[in-house]
Design an enzyme around this catalytic site. Sequence first.
Site, PDB file in Angstrom:
ATOM      1  N   LYS A  78       0.875  -1.168   0.000  1.00 17.09           N
ATOM      2  CA  LYS A  78       0.000   0.000   0.000  1.00 17.09           C
ATOM      3  C   LYS A  78       0.917   1.225   0.000  1.00 17.09           C
ATOM      4  CE  LYS A  78      -3.821   1.965   2.772  1.00 17.09           C
ATOM      5  NZ  LYS A  78      -4.672   1.721   3.963  1.00 17.09           N
ATOM      6  N   SER A 153      -9.457   1.890   3.082  1.00 14.38           N
ATOM      7  CA  SER A 153      -8.586   2.649   2.217  1.00 14.38           C
ATOM      8  C   SER A 153      -7.620   1.789   1.406  1.00 14.38           C
ATOM      9  CB  SER A 153      -7.789   3.653   3.052  1.00 14.38           C
ATOM     10  OG  SER A 153      -6.997   2.981   4.002  1.00 14.38           O
ATOM     11  N   SER A 177      -9.755  -0.675   7.093  1.00 12.53           N
ATOM     12  CA  SER A 177      -9.153  -0.417   5.780  1.00 12.53           C
ATOM     13  C   SER A 177      -8.509  -1.613   5.099  1.00 12.53           C
ATOM     14  CB  SER A 177      -8.116   0.701   5.885  1.00 12.53           C
ATOM     15  OG  SER A 177      -8.763   1.944   5.927  1.00 12.53           O
TER      16      SER A 177
END
Lengths: 475, 478
Positions: A78, A153, A177
Amino acid sequence: MVSLKDITTIKLAEAIKSQQISSEQAVTYYLSNIKKYEHKNAVLEVFEDALLKAKEIDKKIKARESVGALAGVPFIIKDNMLCYGKKCTCASKFMEDFVSPYTATAVDRLLKQDAIVIARANMDEFAMGGSCEHSAFGACLNAVSDSHVSGGSSGGSAVAVALNMCSFALGSDTGGSIRQPASFNGVVGFKPSYGTVSRFGLVAFASSLDQIGPITKTIGDAEFVYSFLSGIDEHDQTTISLPISNSKISSLKGLKIGIIKQVLEIAQNTPNYSHFKKIIDVLKNCGANIQIIDMKEYDLALPAYYIIAPSEVASNLGRFDGIKYTKRAEQAKDIGSVYTLSRTEGFGEEVKRRIMLGNFCLSSGYYDAYYKNAKRVQKLLKNKFDEVFKSVDAIILPTTLGGAFKLNEKTEEPTSMWAEDMFTIFANLAELPAISIPNGKTADGMPLGVQVACKKLDDLKLLKIASLIGGVLNV
Amino acid sequence: MFSDYEVVIGLEVHAELKTKTKVFCSCKNEFGSEPNSNCCPVCVGMPGALPVLSKEAVFLTIKAGLTIGSQISPLAVFERKNYFYPDLAKAYQISQLEKPICVGGGIKLKSGKNIRINRIHLEEDAGKLIHKSEVIGTFIDYNRGGVPLIEMVTEPDISSAEEAVEFLTKYRRNLIFASVADCKMQEGGMRCDVNLSVRKKGDKKLGTRTEMKNLNSFKSVQRAITYEAKRQIEELEKGNAIRQETRKWDDNKNRSFTMRSKEEAEDYRYFPDPDLLPVRISEKTITKAKAELPELSEQKRERYVREFSLPKYDAEILTNELDTALLFEEASRLTNMPKQVSNFIMTYVLAKKKERDNLSVFDVISADNLAYIIKAISTNELTRPNALMLFDMVCFTDKDAKSEAVKSGFISKLSEAELESVVDFLIEQNAQAVKDYKLNQVKVENFFMGQLMKQTKGKADVNKGRTLINEKLQKYKN
Ligand SMILES: [Zn+2]
């Protein structure tokens, strides 16, 4: 020859080590999928040195040199994790040109096992958001539908795993997330107990809630990757070591599984309740002992979360002030306007919303009413879960209210987006390990997930229980 | 009109701890390095970097607290103080608010008045802005960012500039003697904020206070207090109210001016730093700190009077500065002549130190050289004038006093034959003294010793000379 499509990380690692397949082939395969699904916008940058690294590993393996357990396995991070010499943007204009001066511990641990980081994945700006629409570099689309959100996210990471752009990916989970996008894209997302994976090198959102975890195809892979991620880090004082598991659970029979009454009440009114109910029936049939737990405190979790997390992020993002890092407003004339203009231009709407909320909650005169009370609620929740896990082995709940929603469906209404975290934030507030595993699809074909959580530090027990449940669900 | 008022002062004093590393990373805590050379992702506030608390910094803070009789908290918490300033890399400073490491304590002034101390907490220092020019701009040096600072806060017990300076002198001395901080004011190693208000004598209620920031010399503190007290009294006498505000002292203009009013005051939005767990301080750690705490100035003073029978005044002078005390102790140990060492330091060494500001007495002279000079005077190896000349020669140098004495011909290099010829010559020249020998042997021998030293310009060996004179005079005994 071994097929790379949907191969698990464990099998891929074995295949590369036993030279049934080369790391170069694996990297090439995943890169081709990144190319193929470019329109999904899951990946922000492919690391050019990945193939080179793969060839090096292949050479080592051929030469029978000793290599790490993840030798040659390609993964994606990420874009809020630092990797030395590579860009890290947090999907924010503010960090557009930021080059990492060091490597995050979690990433480093995988690199030490000779895994190959091939790309950085799209996300909501600074990990704030539940749809991956809040990325400064465009939304990431759902793995199964171009008109649906990927979730967030860690949306990019989840889509990358679902569409074979990597063997596994790292995400971070502050309020859901990892689990929510995993659920939206039909993959496994594991948020470990707070403190078991170092946060050093993870750009902080809410420091007391953030946790790095793996997004994988299977529960076995989650456990495999987690075994390398976890451990004490001298750079992160909040890290703790995982106790050695002495759980002897081998079947669902007699297992005590709790369902929170307050969760059930919400879930009953969601269109996908039947999916969740079906699992409960299956578990009952397998001999699991299902218990309903009354937890009045549960309803306080969401408001408490939306005080604590914004407060911490308001402080954590202060450093993006237009002095260092990239964006300094061009019209800024003095120190005051450098701050105001740079931050106004540099941050997206959702980030600004949370910073303002957080600063309000921390400001003098409101601190006691908001931040302190929210911390009190957190303590209540922790205590309550301590009590709950005295009588049950795990709790089970849906990961989300429903399947992935449509693009732009919720961007105008931030609080309805926030409500998406309804079933996930408890684990962050109470520091519990929780995992989302695929559980069927909605009527229009969007993946759904179910979530299991255990007591803090019972991560290995959780993974065991999850794999038993996954077994009956065919995950 | 001034005598109708009393001044109420509270101090906030920052001191940089003498740790090897910074407080939250392993960068060197060092003054004067190349800008931004002692920096890492943690102390420049890079995204993702996390603080790791230095145990040494906590330990030194505990020691600082022990010097002023603080209670050490069993549980200390670090909080974030949020504000924007370019020298503050993370836009927050890690500090302590609700649970500082040291609570309470006090320092007694000479008058017997006790100044109560509220707390000492540990925090990180900010970087330093270097303003070049309008065109070139401002630069930031983060070397100082993350250096451990302790902030000591007093109760509003101080009532004059003199009391403030006496208090500060004592506090500073404690930190230096305890090896906690160097407190080099000119390097910013110690900084002081003054909170001041005035009220009519007899009034119970405190007046509105102002705060003066970052005074970096005791002289500034003294002048700023005098100025501010006068300003406030004059305002009140004019019938004006005092505005609660932060003021900046300008040393050159000898006045302070408004920096920001109460309305513009920062809201620091403190909250516990989630990156740092609360610090548990065990009884064991406190006991260890107590055991390691060196003798402080006042303890040394008492001991010098007791052990070496020094006059109180002398003991006080010797213990004002740590370096003086250490030089005294070391030279006394080497010579076993504390009284002479004390006199020599007070008369000569301290005078020399004054010639050059900010140097340690060890830069004036080493303990070895001092011990040699004192011993040489007492054994007459050196005449006093030569000894003082030698002192001047070795001051502020690395030279060895003894070899310098030899090189300069201060010590006898006469052969025994030469010595004998001089003695013979003197006996021949001083017939009257020889005659007097039978009347007073000691007096005459001393006379000839004096003559011998004079004749040889101090180059005669004292012991050999005396023996020789004694031998030669034997035949005149009767
Ligand atoms: Zn550093």
